[in-house]
Design a protein around this motif. Structure first.
Motif, PDB file in Angstrom:
ATOM      1  N   ASP A 246       0.829  -1.207   0.000  1.00 57.52           N
ATOM      2  CA  ASP A 246       0.000   0.000   0.000  1.00 57.52           C
ATOM      3  C   ASP A 246       0.863   1.258   0.000  1.00 57.52           C
ATOM      4  N   ILE A 247       1.977   1.223   0.721  1.00 55.68           N
ATOM      5  CA  ILE A 247       2.903   2.357   0.701  1.00 55.68           C
ATOM      6  C   ILE A 247       3.413   2.591  -0.716  1.00 55.68           C
ATOM      7  N   MET A 248       3.814   1.509  -1.370  1.00 54.80           N
ATOM      8  CA  MET A 248       4.370   1.626  -2.712  1.00 54.80           C
ATOM      9  C   MET A 248       3.313   2.105  -3.712  1.00 54.80           C
ATOM     10  N   LEU A 249       2.103   1.608  -3.600  1.00 53.53           N
ATOM     11  CA  LEU A 249       1.047   2.012  -4.528  1.00 53.53           C
ATOM     12  C   LEU A 249       0.669   3.478  -4.331  1.00 53.53           C
ATOM     13  N   THR A 266      -0.553  -8.015 -13.364  1.00 52.51           N
ATOM     14  CA  THR A 266       0.390  -8.102 -12.246  1.00 52.51           C
ATOM     15  C   THR A 266       0.944  -9.520 -12.166  1.00 52.51           C
ATOM     16  N   GLY A 267       1.918  -9.735 -11.304  1.00 53.71           N
ATOM     17  CA  GLY A 267       2.487 -11.069 -11.155  1.00 53.71           C
ATOM     18  C   GLY A 267       3.679 -11.079 -10.226  1.00 53.71           C
ATOM     19  N   GLU A 268       4.183 -12.290  -9.965  1.00 54.17           N
ATOM     20  CA  GLU A 268       5.303 -12.506  -9.049  1.00 54.17           C
ATOM     21  C   GLU A 268       5.922 -13.862  -9.389  1.00 54.17           C
ATOM     22  N   GLY A 269       6.957 -14.234  -8.671  1.00 64.38           N
ATOM     23  CA  GLY A 269       7.623 -15.498  -8.951  1.00 64.38           C
ATOM     24  C   GLY A 269       6.726 -16.701  -8.753  1.00 64.38           C
ATOM     25  N   GLY A 278      -1.351  -9.893   1.459  1.00 67.29           N
ATOM     26  CA  GLY A 278      -0.569  -8.661   1.452  1.00 67.29           C
ATOM     27  C   GLY A 278       0.572  -8.608   0.465  1.00 67.29           C
ATOM     28  N   LYS A 279       0.674  -9.596  -0.431  1.00 65.87           N
ATOM     29  CA  LYS A 279       1.723  -9.557  -1.446  1.00 65.87           C
ATOM     30  C   LYS A 279       1.373  -8.512  -2.515  1.00 65.87           C
ATOM     31  N   VAL A 280       2.339  -8.240  -3.410  1.00 65.37           N
ATOM     32  CA  VAL A 280       2.135  -7.222  -4.445  1.00 65.37           C
ATOM     33  C   VAL A 280       0.849  -7.447  -5.249  1.00 65.37           C
ATOM     34  N   PRO A 281       0.621  -8.661  -5.799  1.00 66.20           N
ATOM     35  CA  PRO A 281      -0.606  -8.840  -6.590  1.00 66.20           C
ATOM     36  C   PRO A 281      -1.884  -8.585  -5.796  1.00 66.20           C
ATOM     37  N   HIS A 282      -1.858  -8.879  -4.501  1.00 70.30           N
ATOM     38  CA  HIS A 282      -3.052  -8.650  -3.678  1.00 70.30           C
ATOM     39  C   HIS A 282      -3.327  -7.166  -3.533  1.00 70.30           C
ATOM     40  N   GLY A 283      -2.280  -6.392  -3.297  1.00 64.80           N
ATOM     41  CA  GLY A 283      -2.455  -4.944  -3.199  1.00 64.80           C
ATOM     42  C   GLY A 283      -2.978  -4.353  -4.487  1.00 64.80           C
ATOM     43  N   VAL A 284      -2.437  -4.823  -5.603  1.00 62.74           N
ATOM     44  CA  VAL A 284      -2.889  -4.372  -6.920  1.00 62.74           C
ATOM     45  C   VAL A 284      -4.349  -4.773  -7.139  1.00 62.74           C
ATOM     46  N   LEU A 285      -4.677  -6.009  -6.780  1.00 55.28           N
ATOM     47  CA  LEU A 285      -6.038  -6.516  -6.942  1.00 55.28           C
ATOM     48  C   LEU A 285      -7.058  -5.649  -6.208  1.00 55.28           C
ATOM     49  N   LYS A 286      -6.773  -5.316  -4.956  1.00 60.36           N
ATOM     50  CA  LYS A 286      -7.715  -4.530  -4.154  1.00 60.36           C
ATOM     51  C   LYS A 286      -7.994  -3.180  -4.794  1.00 60.36           C
TER      52      LYS A 286
END
Length: 357
Positions: A246-249, A266-269, A278-286
């Motif tokens: 959330d800070i980064m977004l 979005t994506g990750e390894g 709370g991973k990157v894709p989850h933050g993006v998804l919300k």
């Protein structure tokens, strides 16, 4: 003309968030040559935070010599905003696990002293706010080393706002605390885990007796982050703990960027049950759900045993779907980038069919 926003985390040990965005952009362009593409490489607040910030904001780099996890001298780099008021740093730059050779890893002796020196350096340069990612630590000292360094630098009672990027909800001590959950990953034996847990309890008691904290603080979510550094940041620096992504977004002004987007990818390894915690894709998804924008998840590996990823993302795919080559080959950066590019190109070409499902 479609607008596509690419918001990837790194594929750890393989390609960076920037490389993932670039490969994805190539795939989109193959199918939609006139697409407007916005690339936003992201981090969930751990290692990679500073690099991402530097790509989003005008900053200058600062390098300071500090004591590393084993009290050897290391050079730690962080960033300062153009107006000189905000420092962006990662604790791992001073006390990270990657700074310690495998055979020397020992959380019984590893210290956060260098983190305190890095903070003191920013304060002395006039920074009024510090944003810190606390992933990737080699330590389990509860932040004692950081406090000692700030005391030695006469910065312990500084007038500075501290914002911590933290996605760990563990308390300081106990079976779900810093020692039992994280110390084995840093080289601790079962016997050492018990000793470390005892040290953390003792440090909390000292802190309470000094009037710096109540007993409840040690049990608060995030106190056990980074080997208990979260606790010291809360107790001694009155830090605010926030979701790293959330800070980064917010820094990326993500909500404004996606307002007129047709698609976000979005994506990750590896995506699995942890992704929606709370991973990157989850933050993006919300953020995408709030803006009613379709969002695709394309990762190196996908384990969606519960089906929750498919329930939430409009498309969920592994970029290695149908691959027969071994993981060691698929983890090669050029192979991963090519597979990501081809996967995106295929999916975007079939965009309308996917949208109807």
């Amino acid at each position: 003309m479609k607008k596509v926003v690419l918001a990837f985390d790194s594929f750890k040990g393989c390609i960076s968030a920037r490389e993932a965005c670039e490969a994805c952009a190539q795939g989109v362009c193959e199918a939609w040559q006139d697409a407007v593409i916005v690339q936003i490489p992201l981090s969930d607040g751990g290692e990679g935070l500073v690099e991402c910030v530097r790509r989003m904001l005008p900053t200058r780099s600062v390098t300071v010599e500090v004591h590393g996890p084993l009290m050897d001298r290391v050079e730690a780099e962080y960033a300062i905003s153009a107006d000189g008021k905000t420092a962006y740093m990662e604790m791992a730059a001073a006390s990270g696990l990657t700074l310690v050779p495998q055979e020397q890893r020992n959380p019984m002796t590893a210290t956060t002293y260098g983190v305190g020196e890095m903070i003191a350096d920013a304060v002395k340069r006039g920074c009024q706010t510090i944003v810190m990612g606390i992933g990737g630590s080699a330590t389990c000292d509860g932040g004692r080393g950081m406090i000692e360094a700030l005391g030695d630098c006469r910065c312990l009672d500084m007038d500075c706002r501290v914002i911590v990027a933290c996605d760990v909800n563990n308390p300081l001590f106990g079976k779900n605390g810093a020692a039992y959950v994280f110390a084995p990953q840093k080289g601790a034996t079962p016997e050492q885990v018990e000793l470390l847990d005892g040290r953390l309890r003792a440090f909390a008691k000292e802190t309470e007796q000094a009037g710096r904290a109540t007993p409840e603080l040690a049990l608060s979510p995030g106190a056990g982050a980074a080997g208990g550094l979260g606790y010291a940041l809360l107790a001694y620096l009155n830090a605010e703990l926030h979701s790293g992504i959330d800070i980064m977004l917010d820094i990326a002004d993500f909500d404004a960027v996606i307002k007129d987007a047709d698609l976000v990818i979005t994506g990750e390894g590896k995506s699995d049950g942890q992704t929606l915690m709370g991973k990157v894709p989850h933050g993006v998804l919300k953020r995408c759900q709030e803006a009613n924008v379709p969002v695709w998840l394309l990762s190196g590996m996908v384990d969606d045993a519960t089906g929750r990823l498919a329930e939430n993302f409009d498309v969920v795919r592994s970029i290695n779907e149908g691959e027969t080559r071994p993981l060691s080959v698929l983890m090669q950066p050029n192979v991963a980038k090519q597979n990501l590019k081809e996967s995106v190109s295929f999916l975007v070409t079939n965009y309308h069919e996917l949208s109807m499902n």
